[in-house]
Scaffold this motif. Sequence first.
Motif, short mmCIF file in Angstrom:
data_model
loop_
_atom_site.label_atom_id
_atom_site.label_comp_id
_atom_site.label_asym_id
_atom_site.label_seq_id
_atom_site.Cartn_x
_atom_site.Cartn_y
_atom_site.Cartn_z
N SER A 360 6.43 -7.98 3.43
CA SER A 360 6.38 -9.16 2.57
C SER A 360 5.17 -9.12 1.63
CB SER A 360 6.37 -10.44 3.40
OG SER A 360 5.23 -10.47 4.25
N ASP A 361 4.03 -8.69 2.16
CA ASP A 361 2.83 -8.55 1.31
C ASP A 361 3.04 -7.45 0.27
OD1 ASP A 361 1.60 -10.47 2.87
OD2 ASP A 361 0.50 -9.02 4.10
N GLN A 362 3.67 -6.37 0.68
CA GLN A 362 3.93 -5.27 -0.25
C GLN A 362 4.88 -5.72 -1.36
OE1 GLN A 362 5.37 -2.27 2.45
NE2 GLN A 362 3.31 -1.46 2.86
N TRP A 363 5.84 -6.54 -1.01
CA TRP A 363 6.78 -7.04 -2.02
C TRP A 363 6.05 -7.92 -3.05
CZ3 TRP A 363 11.08 -6.11 -4.31
CH2 TRP A 363 11.78 -7.11 -5.00
N ASP A 364 5.17 -8.77 -2.57
CA ASP A 364 4.39 -9.61 -3.49
C ASP A 364 3.54 -8.73 -4.43
OD1 ASP A 364 5.42 -11.90 -2.36
OD2 ASP A 364 3.70 -12.25 -1.06
N ALA A 365 2.94 -7.69 -3.87
CA ALA A 365 2.12 -6.78 -4.69
C ALA A 365 2.98 -6.05 -5.72
CB ALA A 365 1.40 -5.77 -3.80
N LEU A 366 4.20 -5.70 -5.33
CA LEU A 366 5.10 -5.01 -6.26
C LEU A 366 5.51 -5.92 -7.41
CD1 LEU A 366 6.69 -2.43 -6.87
CD2 LEU A 366 8.54 -3.32 -5.43
N LEU A 367 5.80 -7.18 -7.12
CA LEU A 367 6.15 -8.12 -8.18
C LEU A 367 4.96 -8.37 -9.11
CD1 LEU A 367 8.28 -10.77 -6.24
CD2 LEU A 367 9.10 -8.94 -7.76
N ALA A 368 3.76 -8.39 -8.54
CA ALA A 368 2.57 -8.52 -9.38
C ALA A 368 2.40 -7.31 -10.28
CB ALA A 368 1.33 -8.72 -8.50
#
Length: 377
Positions: A360-368
């Motif tokens: 979930s953290d990685q997904w947020d970083a990817l969207l950023a």
Amino acid sequence: MSGRRQTSEDPTGVWIVGARGSVATTVVAGCAALTAGLHEPTGMVTETAGFAGCALPALESLVFGGHDTAVCPLPKRAEELAFGGVLPHGMPAAVSGELHAADSAIRPGGPLRDERRGDEELIAAFAKDMTDFRREKSLVRAVVVNLASTEPAASPDSERLPASSLYAAAALRAGCAYVNFTPSTGLHHPALQDAATASGLPYAGRDGKTGQTLLRSVLAPMFHQRALSVRAWSGTNLLGGGDGAALADPAAAAAKNAGKTRVLTDTLGCRPDGELHIDDVPALGDWKTAWDHVAFDGFLGTRMVLQTIWQGCDSALAAPLVLDLVRLTAAAHASGISGPLPDLGFFFKDPDPGASAALSDQWDALLAFANRLRGPV
């Protein structure tokens, strides 16, 4: 030509190390099928709404080539994959033109069993092939992707670079961004760190997260966040094909398992008891089955167990991620972004430093990262 704003029409090269393998064949055939409208882009996150407007290269702009020591041509390899149920029936014939075009751009790889060339000579030869590919195809840029079989961890005492690092060094020399989709050393070799930093190129890796570790990166944070104590986490992988044969080597399996275990250690704060086994079952071909057995304690020390089964097709799981990574890394290169790309940790078992282990953290970083590619509004 880095630093120029990427447009979707820019011809972008995809130079694959291991270009005649199952994953590479699925990447080439799948890209052609999507471009022709034969299938939906299932599994490709860059085709979802969160990545609109990122100036990613269009699928139809991707041009394929690569290195391989294997000689079976891509059209024939695609027919074998269709026979095994990896590719849809009839697809190899439908995209035969694209498969032949990509195969014509594949060059002999190395080092060979009786290799007499030294590291510098091999790097120079590989870099020339990559540079020639960019020039002959009039490419604005190219991304080198390592899809070769897993190699044992590099020995610190060896005077020679491992094969994956030879190709990584060649990518830097040819001015190509680099993605390591395998657990092999690649750019992580100490001898390449200065060159990677000085290159001004973006690079990402390593070891694509396609199945069992993907599930672990979701489940481990769940246990941690719910304050449930994991006593043991054991796993078994059964797989065939070229990857299964390569991982029958204990040293190669150890390199693969390191990334699978790391997500647990990073998330839980310690390594739980339990081992991970990889078994080569040639009859499975490109299919794999992974079991996980998680023993954990709940309130008042109540002992409980979670068991999971993951069954999937390795090439079909990996191919869309490879296309995503190529598009994102090419866009990063065009935007002038250089160095390691921890924001692409969503795709890897062993991401670049700075990436969280939780999906979930990685997904947020990817969207950023996608927002960063869009630039100022």
